[in-house]
Motif scaffolding. Structure first.
Motif, PDB file in Angstrom:
ATOM      1  N   ARG A   1       0.780  -1.205   0.142  1.00 24.93           N
ATOM      2  CA  ARG A   1       0.248   0.005  -0.045  1.00 24.93           C
ATOM      3  C   ARG A   1       0.786   0.819  -0.179  1.00 24.93           C
ATOM      4  N   SER A   2       1.890   1.144   0.987  1.00 22.06           N
ATOM      5  CA  SER A   2       2.936   2.311   1.211  1.00 22.06           C
ATOM      6  C   SER A   2       4.223   1.393   1.231  1.00 22.06           C
ATOM      7  N   TYR A   3       5.508   2.942   1.104  1.00 24.27           N
ATOM      8  CA  TYR A   3       6.057   2.009   1.147  1.00 24.27           C
ATOM      9  C   TYR A   3       7.995   3.403   1.718  1.00 24.27           C
ATOM     10  N   ARG A   4       8.259   3.345   2.693  1.00 22.57           N
ATOM     11  CA  ARG A   4       9.040   3.884   2.284  1.00 22.57           C
ATOM     12  C   ARG A   4       8.668   5.436   2.701  1.00 22.57           C
ATOM     13  N   GLY A   5       7.680   5.688   3.071  1.00 23.94           N
ATOM     14  CA  GLY A   5       6.805   7.324   3.079  1.00 23.94           C
ATOM     15  C   GLY A   5       5.841   7.522   2.085  1.00 23.94           C
ATOM     16  N   ARG A   6       5.995   6.872   0.731  1.00 22.70           N
ATOM     17  CA  ARG A   6       5.532   6.941  -0.338  1.00 22.70           C
ATOM     18  C   ARG A   6       4.556   5.226  -0.704  1.00 22.70           C
ATOM     19  N   ASP A   7       2.761   5.993  -0.928  1.00 20.86           N
ATOM     20  CA  ASP A   7       2.092   5.285  -1.296  1.00 20.86           C
ATOM     21  C   ASP A   7       1.868   4.677  -2.657  1.00 20.86           C
ATOM     22  N   PHE A   8       1.569   3.544  -3.005  1.00 23.11           N
ATOM     23  CA  PHE A   8       2.573   2.238  -4.541  1.00 23.11           C
ATOM     24  C   PHE A   8       1.784   3.289  -5.827  1.00 23.11           C
ATOM     25  N   VAL A   9       1.180   3.499  -5.616  1.00 27.33           N
ATOM     26  CA  VAL A   9       0.937   4.648  -7.262  1.00 27.33           C
ATOM     27  C   VAL A   9       1.638   5.745  -7.351  1.00 27.33           C
ATOM     28  N   TRP A  10       2.729   6.143  -6.478  1.00 31.17           N
ATOM     29  CA  TRP A  10       3.634   6.741  -6.593  1.00 31.17           C
ATOM     30  C   TRP A  10       4.993   6.176  -6.800  1.00 31.17           C
ATOM     31  N   TRP A  11       5.359   5.124  -6.372  1.00 30.10           N
ATOM     32  CA  TRP A  11       5.879   4.382  -6.989  1.00 30.10           C
ATOM     33  C   TRP A  11       5.761   3.128  -7.887  1.00 30.10           C
ATOM     34  N   LEU A  12       4.949   3.430  -8.249  1.00 32.15           N
ATOM     35  CA  LEU A  12       4.423   2.699  -9.836  1.00 32.15           C
ATOM     36  C   LEU A  12       4.634   4.011 -10.961  1.00 32.15           C
TER      37      LEU A  12
END
Length: 418
Positions: free
Chosen positions: A204-215
């Protein structure tokens, strides 16, 4: 009665239809949008009560309007989403008629354009855009006969736990809908069996960023096609309760009994494939691959984002994975409802043009149909991975409106003067 005419007829007043209307309007293309219900009707009447967006408010929106009054990192509920599209349609002055059903669209013989037969009369148009989206007909696999002594319900019909008869529930499908509904039923005190098939399980999130940001930063949203063999793999991610990473082992710890993919039913006993452990482990591998890519991006760009080792921890296998259950006697287990979270299929039976393959799927290139002057918008992977998301639909609609404007420009050319 006089026949009404327009340049472009858009069928569907959900997110795809609203986006299409905005871009057609900017291009100066006369058009009309028809919606058989209300704007964004499926968000209101064909989803469960507690549904929220799977992406945060800052991301899952059109560029021209934010979710006013909402925390940008929150996950707005379904009614708020529907209201957003109503407000957006009002802002762009969308020419829409609600409560109008399209029964049949045919190509005119001997002249340009199409004739649409609707519940509000006949409309002719030079172009047609099918903006009805991918969630048209609920799919229930033909595994359990209709006369079986158990209630069968699709996720599109489910509203809340109080709607179901007393007893245990078998939820089939472990994508976002199945997981969220199973969790809700379990927290409401129901005994829940969850049939888990192949799936992807992003954080859902990782290292303070939502997964949509990572994608986004990893350029995964712009992937032009799904990986081979993954065309129909579901995504297990949730925005419920503020958003969290789906963890099937934790769901089992909370009392949900995990079983493998549903295979068959003999009238008494349901049979499950022996793939539960593989499906869960493959979902874990998908999660780790996203975390690996995110870590590499952080290192490459020297970003000051906090490490999150807890995200990589995998808990012990619950008993239902150590000793997977391959059969379930529904009556003995007290199962009174089977809830099928098994997706949808499209239905273009109303569109009588030569634009479909042998499986009734549209033949198109980025939404431009193989049939002249017919267009599709709102479908998964229309042009990229993000096509079926709110913001992705907006960008796809812009491309299609541009193509319509180009064709109108050529048609308007009169040739050199004598």
């Amino acid at each position: 009665m006089a026949v009404e005419r327009t340049d472009t007829l858009v069928i569907g007043g959900g997110q795809a239809g609203v986006a299409m209307s905005e871009h057609l309007g900017k291009q100066g293309v006369p058009h009309l949008v028809l919606e058989r219900g209300r704007i964004a009707e499926r968000w209101r009447s064909e989803r469960w009560d507690s549904l929220v967006m799977n992406g945060p408010a800052w991301h899952d929106r059109f560029p021209g309007m934010s979710f006013d009054g909402e925390d940008p990192d929150s996950f707005p509920g379904k009614e708020r989403v529907a209201d957003y599209f109503v407000d957006y349609a009002r802002m762009i002055e969308m020419p829409i008629r609600e409560g109008v059903e399209v029964m049949r669209v045919t190509r005119n013989e001997g002249r340009a354009g199409f004739t649409a037969e609707t519940s509000d009369g006949v409309i002719e148009a030079l172009r047609v855009v099918a903006a009805t989206g991918p969630f048209q007909q609920p799919v229930i696999p033909p595994i359990v006969a209709e006369g079986a002594d158990v209630v069968q319900m699709h996720s599109a019909q489910y509203k809340n736990p109080g709607q179901l008869a007393d007893g245990a529930v078998l939820v089939v499908g472990a994508g976002s809908s199945g997981v969220q509904i199973a969790d809700e039923l379990n927290k409401a005190g129901r005994k829940v069996y969850l049939s888990v098939g192949p799936h992807d399980r992003p954080p859902r999130s990782y290292r303070g960023r939502d997964f949509v940001w990572w994608l986004g930063v990893l350029n995964m949203w712009d992937a032009a096609a799904p990986p081979a063999g993954a065309e129909h793999v579901t995504i297990a991610v949730s925005g419920a309760e503020g958003g969290h990473t789906v963890d099937f082992r934790k769901l089992a710890e909370q009392g949900i009994i995990l079983v493998g993919r549903t295979e068959g039913f003999d009238g008494v006993v349901m049979r499950f494939a022996g793939d539960l452990v593989d499906n869960v482990n493959n979902g874990d591998a998908n999660l780790m691959s996203v975390l690996d890519a995110a870590d590499a991006y952080v290192a490459r760009n020297r970003l000051d984002l906090p490490e999150e080792p807890e995200a990589r921890k995998v808990g012990p296998d619950p008993d239902c994975m150590v000793n997977p259950q391959r059969t379930l006697d529904l009556k003995e287990a007290g199962v009174t409802t089977i809830l099928w979270a098994t997706g949808f299929k499209t239905d273009y039976s109303w569109l009588k043009v030569d634009a479909f393959d042998e499986n009734a799927k549209p033949i198109h290139q980025r939404g431009v149909s193989s049939a002249p002057d017919v267009y599709f918008v709102g479908l998964p992977w229309l042009s990229r991975r993000g096509s079926s998301f709110i913001w992705g639909v907006w960008h796809d609609a812009k491309f299609i409106a541009d193509q319509i404007a180009i064709q109108r420009g050529y048609a308007a050319y009169k040739g050199p003067e004598d």
